[in-house]
Design an enzyme around this catalytic site. Structure first.
Site, PDB file in Angstrom:
ATOM      1  N   THR A 118     -84.480  67.229  -3.431  1.00  0.00           N
ATOM      2  CA  THR A 118     -85.263  67.682  -2.281  1.00  0.00           C
ATOM      3  C   THR A 118     -84.655  67.227  -0.958  1.00  0.00           C
ATOM      4  O   THR A 118     -84.865  67.868   0.071  1.00  0.00           O
ATOM      5  CB  THR A 118     -86.722  67.194  -2.377  1.00  0.00           C
ATOM      6  OG1 THR A 118     -86.740  65.762  -2.416  1.00  0.00           O
ATOM      7  CG2 THR A 118     -87.403  67.747  -3.603  1.00  0.00           C
ATOM      8  N   ASP A 168     -82.639  61.384 -15.079  1.00  0.00           N
ATOM      9  CA  ASP A 168     -83.140  61.441 -13.696  1.00  0.00           C
ATOM     10  C   ASP A 168     -82.267  60.622 -12.749  1.00  0.00           C
ATOM     11  O   ASP A 168     -82.683  60.304 -11.641  1.00  0.00           O
ATOM     12  CB  ASP A 168     -84.599  60.999 -13.589  1.00  0.00           C
ATOM     13  CG  ASP A 168     -85.231  61.357 -12.235  1.00  0.00           C
ATOM     14  OD1 ASP A 168     -84.914  62.432 -11.704  1.00  0.00           O
ATOM     15  OD2 ASP A 168     -86.013  60.551 -11.699  1.00  0.00           O
ATOM     16  N   ASN A 178     -86.599  57.802  -5.042  1.00  0.00           N
ATOM     17  CA  ASN A 178     -87.942  57.400  -4.612  1.00  0.00           C
ATOM     18  C   ASN A 178     -88.663  56.431  -5.537  1.00  0.00           C
ATOM     19  O   ASN A 178     -89.896  56.407  -5.566  1.00  0.00           O
ATOM     20  CB  ASN A 178     -88.826  58.642  -4.410  1.00  0.00           C
ATOM     21  CG  ASN A 178     -88.590  59.290  -3.060  1.00  0.00           C
ATOM     22  OD1 ASN A 178     -88.632  58.619  -2.026  1.00  0.00           O
ATOM     23  ND2 ASN A 178     -88.316  60.574  -3.068  1.00  0.00           N
ATOM     24  N   HIS A 192     -81.553  66.398 -16.945  1.00  0.00           N
ATOM     25  CA  HIS A 192     -82.218  66.227 -15.653  1.00  0.00           C
ATOM     26  C   HIS A 192     -81.558  65.089 -14.901  1.00  0.00           C
ATOM     27  O   HIS A 192     -81.773  63.909 -15.195  1.00  0.00           O
ATOM     28  CB  HIS A 192     -83.709  65.946 -15.829  1.00  0.00           C
ATOM     29  CG  HIS A 192     -84.463  65.925 -14.527  1.00  0.00           C
ATOM     30  ND1 HIS A 192     -85.113  67.028 -14.026  1.00  0.00           N
ATOM     31  CD2 HIS A 192     -84.643  64.947 -13.616  1.00  0.00           C
ATOM     32  CE1 HIS A 192     -85.685  66.722 -12.868  1.00  0.00           C
ATOM     33  NE2 HIS A 192     -85.402  65.461 -12.593  1.00  0.00           N
ATOM     34  N   ARG A 197     -96.056  64.907  -1.337  1.00  0.00           N
ATOM     35  CA  ARG A 197     -95.390  63.848  -0.572  1.00  0.00           C
ATOM     36  C   ARG A 197     -93.889  64.091  -0.461  1.00  0.00           C
ATOM     37  O   ARG A 197     -93.197  63.403   0.304  1.00  0.00           O
ATOM     38  CB  ARG A 197     -95.660  62.490  -1.219  1.00  0.00           C
ATOM     39  CG  ARG A 197     -95.212  62.401  -2.650  1.00  0.00           C
ATOM     40  CD  ARG A 197     -95.673  61.129  -3.359  1.00  0.00           C
ATOM     41  NE  ARG A 197     -95.619  61.262  -4.798  1.00  0.00           N
ATOM     42  CZ  ARG A 197     -94.514  61.196  -5.510  1.00  0.00           C
ATOM     43  NH1 ARG A 197     -93.362  60.972  -4.911  1.00  0.00           N
ATOM     44  NH2 ARG A 197     -94.553  61.333  -6.827  1.00  0.00           N
ATOM     45  N   TYR A 244     -87.025  62.044   2.856  1.00  0.00           N
ATOM     46  CA  TYR A 244     -86.400  60.742   2.643  1.00  0.00           C
ATOM     47  C   TYR A 244     -84.901  60.881   2.840  1.00  0.00           C
ATOM     48  O   TYR A 244     -84.346  61.987   2.756  1.00  0.00           O
ATOM     49  CB  TYR A 244     -86.695  60.204   1.246  1.00  0.00           C
ATOM     50  CG  TYR A 244     -86.176  61.084   0.113  1.00  0.00           C
ATOM     51  CD1 TYR A 244     -84.858  60.984  -0.341  1.00  0.00           C
ATOM     52  CD2 TYR A 244     -87.001  62.016  -0.506  1.00  0.00           C
ATOM     53  CE1 TYR A 244     -84.378  61.787  -1.370  1.00  0.00           C
ATOM     54  CE2 TYR A 244     -86.533  62.827  -1.536  1.00  0.00           C
ATOM     55  CZ  TYR A 244     -85.223  62.711  -1.960  1.00  0.00           C
ATOM     56  OH  TYR A 244     -84.751  63.512  -2.965  1.00  0.00           O
ATOM     57  N   HIS A 301     -91.068  66.125 -16.258  1.00  0.00           N
ATOM     58  CA  HIS A 301     -91.720  64.850 -16.531  1.00  0.00           C
ATOM     59  C   HIS A 301     -93.143  65.001 -17.098  1.00  0.00           C
ATOM     60  O   HIS A 301     -94.051  64.244 -16.744  1.00  0.00           O
ATOM     61  CB  HIS A 301     -91.754  63.985 -15.264  1.00  0.00           C
ATOM     62  CG  HIS A 301     -90.525  64.077 -14.419  1.00  0.00           C
ATOM     63  ND1 HIS A 301     -89.254  64.211 -14.953  1.00  0.00           N
ATOM     64  CD2 HIS A 301     -90.363  64.065 -13.060  1.00  0.00           C
ATOM     65  CE1 HIS A 301     -88.367  64.277 -13.961  1.00  0.00           C
ATOM     66  NE2 HIS A 301     -89.013  64.201 -12.820  1.00  0.00           N
TER      67      HIS A 301
END
Length: 309
Positions: free
Chosen positions: A77, A257, A262, A31, A130, A49, A181
């Site tokens: 994203t 990750d 974020n 990931h 979000r 973002y 996660h």
């Protein structure tokens, strides 16, 4: 045209320590992401973002420093359904990376086929409000039905409090499901409390469900060594992740990750994240399943079959 990062955005940690824990040969970082670079692969207009740049070259340099052999790159994203940055990273991996895409209902079969040939093996459905706008569930189910023909799976990202309302949709998906996660459990709540117990039951009742035991830096309240002064980083996440690894040893994955989108409180040292692994997978057998056998079976099944023959 230069872009401006989201205010308060933390850039990834450029000097990761060399892990004390040596991962097994052939280990997979299952990931991670690439961001842009924005000048080459612009970010999506609808993004929530604007990140820092995080290139394929930087990702693969981190892979080598941490001792991993392969990567699974998840579409970020901030790029929306424009998968070019991720696919470009696959194309330059020498076959050592696979990808998870984001697609929309109008994606053409020829595009899916091209992504498959590039190394894409799944799509991601994001339910974290979000980060993304709502996508109708009938559209997502249609996408899942289409990608099933390629042998792909669905990666789902959601928060633990939303599992009850998403349960029926998840169980209707026709593919293998990989949960990001651990469904983001609230680690301030009891391990045997109803919220985490529901996630465990979700995996128990549905053998097509896998989980990534990733992102202690996102889930932890106790924090990393630099904040809590203890050697055992993110200690409050350990019981949750270890329970999933020991209960479902053949359906767990791990990843860095990187570059940690974020995060607000701190940017983790990826070397310390690797040192987190033996706390959640305490035996060599569990470590090999988590880091080698499981990701290879899911993302490089053709190599797994060759070894078995």
């Amino acid at each position: 045209m230069p872009f401006e990062k989201t205010p308060g955005w933390l850039d990834w940690y450029a000097g990761p320590s060399k892990p004390r824990f040596t991962v097994p040969e052939g280990a997979v970082d299952a990931h991670c992401h690439v961001f842009g670079p924005g000048a080459e692969f612009p970010f999506a207009p609808e993004r929530k973002y604007t990140p820092c740049d995080a290139s394929k070259q930087q990702l693969y340099a981190l892979r080598d420093r941490l001792g991993f052999a392969r990567n699974v790159i998840v579409q970020a994203t901030c790029h929306g359904a424009d998968n070019r940055a991720m696919v470009d990273a696959l194309a330059h991996s020498g076959g050592r990376a696979r990808g998870i895409a984001t697609v929309r209902r109008d994606v053409a079969d020829v595009e899916l086929r091209a992504m498959h040939e590039a190394g894409v093996r799944g799509v991601r459905f994001n339910f974290v409000k979000r980060l993304v706008d709502f996508t109708p569930k009938d559209e997502l189910l249609e996408i899942a039905d289409r990608i099933e023909g390629f042998g792909w799976h669905v990666v789902i990202y959601f928060e633990s409090v939303d599992l009850p309302e998403l349960w029926d949709f998840f169980t209707a998906l026709p593919t293998t499901i990989v949960v990001d996660h651990m469904g983001r459990p609230d680690v301030s709540k009891p391990l045997d409390g109803p919220e985490f117990a529901l996630f465990v039951r979700f995996m128990q009742e549905h053998p097509n469900v896998w989980s990534k035991v990733t992102c202690p830096e996102r889930l932890s309240i106790s924090g990393p060594p630099a904040l809590n002064g203890e050697q055992n980083a993110y200690r409050d996440v350990v019981p949750f992740a270890r329970h999933i690894v020991e209960t479902f040893p053949d359906r767990v994955l791990w990843g860095t990750d990187w570059p940690h989108p974020n995060l607000k409180s701190h940017m983790p040292d990826d070397g310390l994240l690797v040192d987190f692994i033996p706390h959640i997978a305490p035996t060599k057998e569990l470590q090999r399943k988590l880091l080698v056998d499981n990701p290879m079976r899911l993302y490089w099944p053709e190599l797994t079959r060759e070894k078995q023959q």
